[in-house]
Write a protein that holds these residues in place. Sequence first.
Motif, PDB file in Angstrom:
ATOM      1  N   ASP A  25       0.852  -1.186   0.000  1.00 39.20           N
ATOM      2  CA  ASP A  25       0.000   0.000   0.000  1.00 39.20           C
ATOM      3  C   ASP A  25       0.889   1.239   0.000  1.00 39.20           C
ATOM      4  N   ASP A  73       1.063   4.972   1.965  1.00 41.13           N
ATOM      5  CA  ASP A  73       0.546   5.853   3.007  1.00 41.13           C
ATOM      6  C   ASP A  73       0.772   7.293   2.544  1.00 41.13           C
ATOM      7  N   THR A 119       0.641  11.339   3.261  1.00 41.54           N
ATOM      8  CA  THR A 119       0.553  12.433   4.222  1.00 41.54           C
ATOM      9  C   THR A 119       0.635  13.737   3.445  1.00 41.54           C
ATOM     10  N   TYR A 150       4.425  10.509  -0.089  1.00 40.93           N
ATOM     11  CA  TYR A 150       4.014   9.117  -0.224  1.00 40.93           C
ATOM     12  C   TYR A 150       5.050   8.209   0.442  1.00 40.93           C
ATOM     13  N   HIS A 151       4.571   7.347   1.345  1.00 45.67           N
ATOM     14  CA  HIS A 151       5.424   6.413   2.078  1.00 45.67           C
ATOM     15  C   HIS A 151       5.031   4.992   1.682  1.00 45.67           C
ATOM     16  N   VAL A 169       4.314   1.135   2.127  1.00 45.09           N
ATOM     17  CA  VAL A 169       3.914   0.266   3.231  1.00 45.09           C
ATOM     18  C   VAL A 169       4.376  -1.140   2.862  1.00 45.09           C
ATOM     19  N   VAL A 227       5.020   0.928   7.817  1.00 47.15           N
ATOM     20  CA  VAL A 227       5.157   2.100   6.958  1.00 47.15           C
ATOM     21  C   VAL A 227       6.596   2.599   7.031  1.00 47.15           C
ATOM     22  N   GLU A 246      10.124   9.237   2.539  1.00 45.64           N
ATOM     23  CA  GLU A 246       8.977   9.808   1.838  1.00 45.64           C
ATOM     24  C   GLU A 246       9.373  10.207   0.428  1.00 45.64           C
TER      25      GLU A 246
END
Length: 165
Positions: free
Chosen positions: A43, A45, A47, A62-63, A65, A78, A82
């Motif tokens: 996925d 993650d 922010t 975007y991080h 997962v 996660v 980034e």
Amino acid sequence: MMENILFFFGLGPGFFLYGIFVFCRTAWSRRRCRRRVNAVISDVDVTWIMVEDSKVFKNYYYHPVYRYTVDGQEYRVVSRVEYSRKDAVKVGSDAVLFVDAENPRRFYCPAEKGDHVLNASFLSAMGIAWVLVPFLGWIGAILIGLALLALSCLCYRIWLRKRQE
């Protein structure tokens, strides 16, 4: 004149100490995380932060997962790294992670683009150069900072080569 010297002496050691902190944290992580596992980016993650107190402009980060299994237990963690572009993280792609045997939630991924050791070297060299500005001027401090950065990169490469042997 005295305020300028105090400004440079206050900011320079701060950069230097933060660079040393980042370097030690990264070296500790790479030393502890030795167990190799195969992971999948399951996925992304997302922010975001507001730009200049506006409700219209946002910066998204975007991080990845990661999902992996250690000793029969599945983990979904996660990453701290980034990316500013969503297409830099490809969901479903495989990754190799190195996890800590005592705490499998701690890991590092050699393929991630954020090389914290080089960032730490840059911050430390900038901190030393910043302290030297009142004495050597901008040109001298920049040259000293670049020399220190080159030296730290060379030491890091030697350290990596010895670690791989």
